[in-house]
Design a protein around this motif. Structure first.
Motif, PDB file in Angstrom:
ATOM      1  N   LYS A   6       0.802  -1.233   0.000  1.00 58.39           N
ATOM      2  CA  LYS A   6       0.000   0.000   0.000  1.00 58.39           C
ATOM      3  C   LYS A   6       0.830   1.277   0.000  1.00 58.39           C
ATOM      4  CE  LYS A   6      -3.686   0.408   2.656  1.00 58.39           C
ATOM      5  NZ  LYS A   6      -4.632   0.252   3.796  1.00 58.39           N
ATOM      6  N   ASN A   7       0.406   2.185  -0.859  1.00 56.09           N
ATOM      7  CA  ASN A   7       0.974   3.528  -0.906  1.00 56.09           C
ATOM      8  C   ASN A   7      -0.203   4.487  -1.053  1.00 56.09           C
ATOM      9  OD1 ASN A   7       2.053   6.040  -1.809  1.00 56.09           O
ATOM     10  ND2 ASN A   7       3.891   4.996  -2.543  1.00 56.09           N
ATOM     11  N   LYS A   8      -0.359   5.381  -0.108  1.00 57.71           N
ATOM     12  CA  LYS A   8      -1.544   6.248  -0.077  1.00 57.71           C
ATOM     13  C   LYS A   8      -1.665   7.133  -1.315  1.00 57.71           C
ATOM     14  CE  LYS A   8       0.661   9.890   2.711  1.00 57.71           C
ATOM     15  NZ  LYS A   8       0.568  10.676   3.967  1.00 57.71           N
ATOM     16  N   ASN A   9      -0.568   7.324  -2.030  1.00 59.26           N
ATOM     17  CA  ASN A   9      -0.586   8.181  -3.218  1.00 59.26           C
ATOM     18  C   ASN A   9      -0.896   7.407  -4.496  1.00 59.26           C
ATOM     19  OD1 ASN A   9       0.166  10.547  -1.749  1.00 59.26           O
ATOM     20  ND2 ASN A   9       2.281   9.815  -1.733  1.00 59.26           N
ATOM     21  N   GLN A  10      -1.092   6.097  -4.387  1.00 60.88           N
ATOM     22  CA  GLN A  10      -1.326   5.278  -5.568  1.00 60.88           C
ATOM     23  C   GLN A  10      -2.675   4.568  -5.526  1.00 60.88           C
ATOM     24  OE1 GLN A  10       2.820   3.348  -5.317  1.00 60.88           O
ATOM     25  NE2 GLN A  10       2.375   3.236  -7.499  1.00 60.88           N
ATOM     26  N   LYS A  11      -3.315   4.504  -6.691  1.00 60.64           N
ATOM     27  CA  LYS A  11      -4.525   3.694  -6.832  1.00 60.64           C
ATOM     28  C   LYS A  11      -4.089   2.232  -6.844  1.00 60.64           C
ATOM     29  CE  LYS A  11      -6.981   7.196  -9.523  1.00 60.64           C
ATOM     30  NZ  LYS A  11      -7.566   7.540 -10.847  1.00 60.64           N
ATOM     31  N   ARG A  12      -4.988   1.362  -6.411  1.00 63.06           N
ATOM     32  CA  ARG A  12      -4.580  -0.024  -6.194  1.00 63.06           C
ATOM     33  C   ARG A  12      -5.701  -0.991  -6.587  1.00 63.06           C
ATOM     34  NH1 ARG A  12      -3.571   1.131  -1.697  1.00 63.06           N
ATOM     35  NH2 ARG A  12      -5.335   0.299  -0.562  1.00 63.06           N
ATOM     36  N   ILE A  13      -5.341  -2.028  -7.323  1.00 60.28           N
ATOM     37  CA  ILE A  13      -6.293  -3.061  -7.751  1.00 60.28           C
ATOM     38  C   ILE A  13      -5.725  -4.435  -7.426  1.00 60.28           C
ATOM     39  CG2 ILE A  13      -7.478  -4.135  -9.722  1.00 60.28           C
ATOM     40  CD1 ILE A  13      -7.254  -1.490 -11.203  1.00 60.28           C
ATOM     41  N   PHE A  14      -6.578  -5.307  -6.923  1.00 62.07           N
ATOM     42  CA  PHE A  14      -6.199  -6.712  -6.717  1.00 62.07           C
ATOM     43  C   PHE A  14      -6.975  -7.544  -7.735  1.00 62.07           C
ATOM     44  CE2 PHE A  14      -4.451  -9.732  -3.430  1.00 62.07           C
ATOM     45  CZ  PHE A  14      -4.756 -10.895  -4.107  1.00 62.07           C
ATOM     46  N   ILE A  15      -6.261  -8.315  -8.549  1.00 56.34           N
ATOM     47  CA  ILE A  15      -6.913  -9.236  -9.486  1.00 56.34           C
ATOM     48  C   ILE A  15      -6.764 -10.643  -8.916  1.00 56.34           C
ATOM     49  CG2 ILE A  15      -7.016 -10.133 -11.847  1.00 56.34           C
ATOM     50  CD1 ILE A  15      -5.781  -7.530 -12.812  1.00 56.34           C
ATOM     51  N   GLY A  16      -7.880 -11.197  -8.460  1.00 55.70           N
ATOM     52  CA  GLY A  16      -7.845 -12.500  -7.805  1.00 55.70           C
ATOM     53  C   GLY A  16      -8.988 -13.387  -8.248  1.00 55.70           C
ATOM     54  N   ASP A  17      -9.042 -14.582  -7.663  1.00 55.38           N
ATOM     55  CA  ASP A  17     -10.086 -15.531  -8.074  1.00 55.38           C
ATOM     56  C   ASP A  17     -10.767 -16.222  -6.903  1.00 55.38           C
ATOM     57  OD1 ASP A  17      -7.889 -17.181  -7.345  1.00 55.38           O
ATOM     58  OD2 ASP A  17      -8.601 -18.769  -8.674  1.00 55.38           O
ATOM     59  N   SER A  18     -10.488 -15.789  -5.681  1.00 53.02           N
ATOM     60  CA  SER A  18     -11.049 -16.490  -4.520  1.00 53.02           C
ATOM     61  C   SER A  18     -11.684 -15.528  -3.521  1.00 53.02           C
ATOM     62  CB  SER A  18      -9.939 -17.280  -3.803  1.00 53.02           C
ATOM     63  OG  SER A  18      -9.029 -16.380  -3.179  1.00 53.02           O
ATOM     64  N   LYS A  19     -12.466 -16.100  -2.603  1.00 59.24           N
ATOM     65  CA  LYS A  19     -13.076 -15.302  -1.539  1.00 59.24           C
ATOM     66  C   LYS A  19     -11.994 -14.675  -0.665  1.00 59.24           C
ATOM     67  CE  LYS A  19     -17.647 -15.218  -1.529  1.00 59.24           C
ATOM     68  NZ  LYS A  19     -18.457 -16.149  -0.733  1.00 59.24           N
ATOM     69  N   GLU A  20     -10.907 -15.404  -0.457  1.00 55.19           N
ATOM     70  CA  GLU A  20      -9.791 -14.884   0.334  1.00 55.19           C
ATOM     71  C   GLU A  20      -9.223 -13.625  -0.326  1.00 55.19           C
ATOM     72  OE1 GLU A  20      -6.670 -14.787   3.297  1.00 55.19           O
ATOM     73  OE2 GLU A  20      -8.659 -15.723   3.210  1.00 55.19           O
ATOM     74  N   ASP A  21      -9.100 -13.646  -1.641  1.00 56.64           N
ATOM     75  CA  ASP A  21      -8.614 -12.473  -2.382  1.00 56.64           C
ATOM     76  C   ASP A  21      -9.582 -11.304  -2.224  1.00 56.64           C
ATOM     77  OD1 ASP A  21      -6.552 -14.093  -3.284  1.00 56.64           O
ATOM     78  OD2 ASP A  21      -7.534 -14.550  -5.179  1.00 56.64           O
ATOM     79  N   TYR A  22     -10.855 -11.598  -2.410  1.00 52.82           N
ATOM     80  CA  TYR A  22     -11.911 -10.584  -2.340  1.00 52.82           C
ATOM     81  C   TYR A  22     -11.974  -9.937  -0.948  1.00 52.82           C
ATOM     82  CZ  TYR A  22     -16.726  -8.799  -2.037  1.00 52.82           C
ATOM     83  OH  TYR A  22     -17.835  -8.024  -1.830  1.00 52.82           O
ATOM     84  N   ILE A  23     -11.957 -10.775   0.087  1.00 53.42           N
ATOM     85  CA  ILE A  23     -12.031 -10.283   1.466  1.00 53.42           C
ATOM     86  C   ILE A  23     -10.780  -9.480   1.825  1.00 53.42           C
ATOM     87  CG2 ILE A  23     -12.060 -10.994   3.905  1.00 53.42           C
ATOM     88  CD1 ILE A  23     -13.824 -13.404   2.935  1.00 53.42           C
ATOM     89  N   SER A  24      -9.614  -9.969   1.404  1.00 48.66           N
ATOM     90  CA  SER A  24      -8.349  -9.264   1.679  1.00 48.66           C
ATOM     91  C   SER A  24      -8.346  -7.885   1.032  1.00 48.66           C
ATOM     92  CB  SER A  24      -7.160 -10.085   1.161  1.00 48.66           C
ATOM     93  OG  SER A  24      -7.081 -11.317   1.833  1.00 48.66           O
ATOM     94  N   ALA A  25      -8.854  -7.798  -0.196  1.00 44.35           N
ATOM     95  CA  ALA A  25      -8.941  -6.511  -0.891  1.00 44.35           C
ATOM     96  C   ALA A  25      -9.907  -5.576  -0.172  1.00 44.35           C
ATOM     97  CB  ALA A  25      -9.389  -6.736  -2.340  1.00 44.35           C
TER      98      ALA A  25
END
Length: 212
Positions: free
Chosen positions: A150-169
């Motif tokens: 994480k960097n507060k000055n940057q936009k951020r996207i997580f590309i995942g395929d699981s509930k764990e990915d979704y929840i973490s994002a």
């Protein structure tokens, strides 16, 4: 203008190795009987994205109490099975071209439940390691990975395929794109999130995602 950070899960996203991991959970437990092996595989499918060691510990405690399974030996068997299968898999050509053309435009990262040493080895063998600023695997959780990225000055996207990915994002205030496939579409069919079936025109999809 700051680059967009794009965090990729590995299995089921960068490589269709999710199928290999699913079959591995049956393979390593089949000596204890088909019924238990199928239960172990089912538990894995409900907990995709979580470290395999955590899954082994849970299964050892709740399903294989009498068998006295040795986690290290189990993990070695699992790794050997997967490495052999994964070595024959190829990265989607659209995704590979996206990496080659855009690694300077975006900041690419890996966040996976695969062990750190193992994922680095695979990325190097597939000749894509150089495209990523950082690679994060287990034992750290994906939430910890994202917090390190994480960097507060940057936009951020997580590309995942699981509930764990979704929840973490979600827990780290990170935008999420689901890579949809046969093993996850039912689990996510009622959840309103941005979904992609392939990596064709990924650059356009990322920019469109930030407009909507």
């Amino acid at each position: 203008m700051s680059k967009i950070q794009i965090i990729f899960d590995f299995d089921g996203v960068i490589l269709n190795s999710h199928k290999v991991k699913t079959s591995a959970f049956y393979y390593i437990f089949k000596e204890f009987g088909k019924r238990k092996a199928l239960k172990a595989q089912k538990y894995h499918l409900k907990n995709v994205g979580i470290s395999r060691i955590k899954k082994f510990k849970y299964l050892n405690k709740n399903l294989f109490k009498k068998e006295n399974i040795k986690i290290k030996e189990l993990n070695k068997k699992f790794t050997e099975y997967c490495i052999n299968k994964i070595s024959n898999l190829k990265i989607d050509i659209y995704l590979l071209n996206f990496f080659k053309k855009n690694y300077k435009k975006y900041d690419f990262y890996i966040s996976t439940g695969t062990p750190q040493i193992e994922i680095i080895k695979i990325l190097k063998e597939k000749k894509i390691f150089q495209f990523f600023k950082k690679v994060y695997g287990s034992p750290k959780s994906k939430i910890k990975h994202i917090n390190l990225i994480k960097n507060k000055n940057q936009k951020r996207i997580f590309i995942g395929d699981s509930k764990e990915d979704y929840i973490s994002a979600k827990k780290t205030n990170t935008k999420f794109i689901l890579k949809e496939h046969a093993e996850n579409y039912k689990e996510f069919e009622k959840i309103k999130i941005f979904k992609i079936k392939n990596f064709k025109n990924l650059n356009y999809k990322i920019n469109y995602f930030y407009i909507i």
